[in-house]
Design a protein around this motif. Structure first.
Motif, PDB file in Angstrom:
ATOM      1  N   PRO A   1       0.914 -16.214  -5.837  1.00  0.00           N
ATOM      2  CA  PRO A   1       1.652 -16.996  -4.843  1.00  0.00           C
ATOM      3  C   PRO A   1       3.138 -16.666  -4.875  1.00  0.00           C
ATOM      4  N   THR A   2       3.740 -16.666  -3.686  1.00  0.00           N
ATOM      5  CA  THR A   2       5.144 -16.314  -3.587  1.00  0.00           C
ATOM      6  C   THR A   2       6.014 -17.480  -4.035  1.00  0.00           C
ATOM      7  N   THR A   3       7.158 -17.146  -4.556  1.00  0.00           N
ATOM      8  CA  THR A   3       8.123 -18.158  -4.969  1.00  0.00           C
ATOM      9  C   THR A   3       9.491 -17.763  -4.456  1.00  0.00           C
ATOM     10  N   GLY A   4      10.376 -18.715  -4.365  1.00  0.00           N
ATOM     11  CA  GLY A   4      11.728 -18.427  -3.911  1.00  0.00           C
ATOM     12  C   GLY A   4      11.707 -17.854  -2.508  1.00  0.00           C
ATOM     13  N   ASN A   5      12.421 -16.741  -2.288  1.00  0.00           N
ATOM     14  CA  ASN A   5      12.476 -16.163  -0.955  1.00  0.00           C
ATOM     15  C   ASN A   5      11.526 -14.983  -0.802  1.00  0.00           C
ATOM     16  N   ARG A   6      10.577 -14.830  -1.687  1.00  0.00           N
ATOM     17  CA  ARG A   6       9.597 -13.752  -1.586  1.00  0.00           C
ATOM     18  C   ARG A   6       8.498 -14.162  -0.608  1.00  0.00           C
ATOM     19  N   VAL A   7       8.297 -13.366   0.411  1.00  0.00           N
ATOM     20  CA  VAL A   7       7.356 -13.666   1.478  1.00  0.00           C
ATOM     21  C   VAL A   7       6.211 -12.667   1.417  1.00  0.00           C
ATOM     22  N   ALA A   8       5.014 -13.122   1.745  1.00  0.00           N
ATOM     23  CA  ALA A   8       3.826 -12.276   1.695  1.00  0.00           C
ATOM     24  C   ALA A   8       3.303 -12.005   3.102  1.00  0.00           C
ATOM     25  N   VAL A   9       2.340 -11.121   3.184  1.00  0.00           N
ATOM     26  CA  VAL A   9       1.546 -10.936   4.388  1.00  0.00           C
ATOM     27  C   VAL A   9       0.111 -11.246   3.968  1.00  0.00           C
ATOM     28  N   ILE A  10      -0.637 -11.924   4.822  1.00  0.00           N
ATOM     29  CA  ILE A  10      -1.991 -12.358   4.479  1.00  0.00           C
ATOM     30  C   ILE A  10      -2.997 -11.335   4.983  1.00  0.00           C
ATOM     31  N   ASP A  11      -3.883 -10.867   4.089  1.00  0.00           N
ATOM     32  CA  ASP A  11      -4.871  -9.861   4.485  1.00  0.00           C
ATOM     33  C   ASP A  11      -6.114 -10.517   5.088  1.00  0.00           C
TER      34      ASP A  11
ATOM     35  N   THR B   1      -8.965 -11.099   3.972  1.00  0.00           N
ATOM     36  CA  THR B   1      -9.739 -11.996   3.111  1.00  0.00           C
ATOM     37  C   THR B   1      -8.951 -13.232   2.714  1.00  0.00           C
ATOM     38  N   GLY B   2      -7.748 -13.390   3.272  1.00  0.00           N
ATOM     39  CA  GLY B   2      -6.939 -14.563   2.992  1.00  0.00           C
ATOM     40  C   GLY B   2      -6.055 -14.440   1.774  1.00  0.00           C
ATOM     41  N   ASN B   3      -5.964 -13.248   1.199  1.00  0.00           N
ATOM     42  CA  ASN B   3      -5.110 -13.029   0.029  1.00  0.00           C
ATOM     43  C   ASN B   3      -3.690 -12.671   0.453  1.00  0.00           C
ATOM     44  N   ALA B   4      -2.728 -13.198  -0.289  1.00  0.00           N
ATOM     45  CA  ALA B   4      -1.327 -12.872  -0.053  1.00  0.00           C
ATOM     46  C   ALA B   4      -1.036 -11.498  -0.639  1.00  0.00           C
ATOM     47  N   GLN B   5      -0.417 -10.633   0.154  1.00  0.00           N
ATOM     48  CA  GLN B   5      -0.072  -9.273  -0.274  1.00  0.00           C
ATOM     49  C   GLN B   5       1.441  -9.097  -0.209  1.00  0.00           C
ATOM     50  N   HIS B   6       1.974  -8.337  -1.152  1.00  0.00           N
ATOM     51  CA  HIS B   6       3.394  -7.995  -1.154  1.00  0.00           C
ATOM     52  C   HIS B   6       3.493  -6.476  -1.142  1.00  0.00           C
ATOM     53  N   GLN B   7       4.055  -5.923  -0.105  1.00  0.00           N
ATOM     54  CA  GLN B   7       4.195  -4.481   0.087  1.00  0.00           C
ATOM     55  C   GLN B   7       2.858  -3.738  -0.070  1.00  0.00           C
ATOM     56  N   PRO B   8       1.836  -4.101   0.704  1.00  0.00           N
ATOM     57  CA  PRO B   8       0.547  -3.411   0.573  1.00  0.00           C
ATOM     58  C   PRO B   8       0.632  -1.961   1.037  1.00  0.00           C
ATOM     59  N   GLY B   9      -0.146  -1.101   0.422  1.00  0.00           N
ATOM     60  CA  GLY B   9      -0.209   0.300   0.827  1.00  0.00           C
ATOM     61  C   GLY B   9      -1.116   0.495   2.021  1.00  0.00           C
ATOM     62  N   THR B  10      -2.056  -0.427   2.199  1.00  0.00           N
ATOM     63  CA  THR B  10      -3.010  -0.405   3.304  1.00  0.00           C
ATOM     64  C   THR B  10      -3.116  -1.817   3.852  1.00  0.00           C
TER      65      THR B  10
ATOM     66  N   ARG C   1       4.776   2.904   3.359  1.00  0.00           N
ATOM     67  CA  ARG C   1       5.903   3.066   2.448  1.00  0.00           C
ATOM     68  C   ARG C   1       6.979   2.087   2.918  1.00  0.00           C
ATOM     69  N   TRP C   2       7.222   1.056   2.126  1.00  0.00           N
ATOM     70  CA  TRP C   2       8.128  -0.023   2.501  1.00  0.00           C
ATOM     71  C   TRP C   2       9.569   0.333   2.136  1.00  0.00           C
ATOM     72  N   SER C   3      10.446   0.339   3.118  1.00  0.00           N
ATOM     73  CA  SER C   3      11.860   0.581   2.868  1.00  0.00           C
ATOM     74  C   SER C   3      12.626  -0.736   2.737  1.00  0.00           C
ATOM     75  N   GLN C   4      12.044  -1.819   3.253  1.00  0.00           N
ATOM     76  CA  GLN C   4      12.649  -3.147   3.155  1.00  0.00           C
ATOM     77  C   GLN C   4      11.556  -4.191   3.005  1.00  0.00           C
ATOM     78  N   TRP C   5      11.827  -5.203   2.218  1.00  0.00           N
ATOM     79  CA  TRP C   5      10.934  -6.374   2.115  1.00  0.00           C
ATOM     80  C   TRP C   5      11.823  -7.551   1.754  1.00  0.00           C
ATOM     81  N   HIS C   6      12.231  -8.282   2.764  1.00  0.00           N
ATOM     82  CA  HIS C   6      13.167  -9.386   2.577  1.00  0.00           C
ATOM     83  C   HIS C   6      12.515 -10.697   3.004  1.00  0.00           C
ATOM     84  N   SER C   7      13.252 -11.781   2.890  1.00  0.00           N
ATOM     85  CA  SER C   7      12.710 -13.106   3.211  1.00  0.00           C
ATOM     86  C   SER C   7      12.495 -13.302   4.712  1.00  0.00           C
ATOM     87  N   ARG C   8      13.145 -12.503   5.553  1.00  0.00           N
ATOM     88  CA  ARG C   8      12.988 -12.671   7.006  1.00  0.00           C
ATOM     89  C   ARG C   8      12.222 -11.550   7.688  1.00  0.00           C
TER      90      ARG C   8
END
Length: 148
Positions: free
Chosen positions: A33-43, A45-54, A70-77
């Motif tokens: 689970p994300t904390t602070g300003n770390r934001v996920a994308v939901i796949d 299957t309902g799992n939170a992903q951070h910078q997924p390759g696929t 290939r992620w060049s940015q991953w910010h809170s917005r």
């Protein structure tokens, strides 16, 4: 006719299962689970992903998958990546179709609180920009709402 429809449905399901099974482990592993300003994308299957390759865009049938991200940015917005959009041409129908890859820029944005997951935020929109070729009948820029 029912036999052909059932066979086609079975092949589509098998293709989706195969696409999921062949994803790299890093792409399907759940992110805590994300904390602070770390934001996920939901796949799918309902799992939170951070910078997924696929990342699968077509959860129902597996006919559209973002790969080699290939992620060049991953910010809170927002988050920005480059990769390949693998799209099934579904010719003559999806189970018999062929996947084609298109270079794509990916932007995730519009983060919101995730219902039922205290403190977790997730991106709710994706924008795909095709700098060169793109799937038939697809505009150069496509924006889609993501599931939660």
């Amino acid at each position: 006719m029912r036999f052909h429809r059932a066979t086609a449905a079975l092949m589509v399901c098998a293709g989706a299962a195969l696409a999921t099974a062949t994803m790299p482990a890093s792409a399907s592993a759940a992110t805590p689970p994300t904390t602070g300003n770390r934001v996920a994308v939901i796949d799918c299957t309902g799992n939170a992903q951070h910078q997924p390759g696929t990342f699968m865009l077509a959860c129902g049938d597996g006919n559209n998958v973002l790969t080699s991200l290939r992620w060049s940015q991953w910010h809170s917005r927002s988050a920005v990546a480059e990769g390949t959009d693998m799209v099934n041409d579904c010719q003559p129908y999806c189970a018999a179709g062929h996947f084609h890859g298109y270079p794509v820029r990916v932007r995730l944005d519009t983060p919101q609180a995730r219902t039922g997951h205290d403190g977790q935020r997730h991106f709710t929109r994706v924008t795909l920009t095709y700098p060169a070729g793109r799937p038939a009948d697809t505009p150069r820029v496509v924006t889609l709402n993501l599931w939660s």
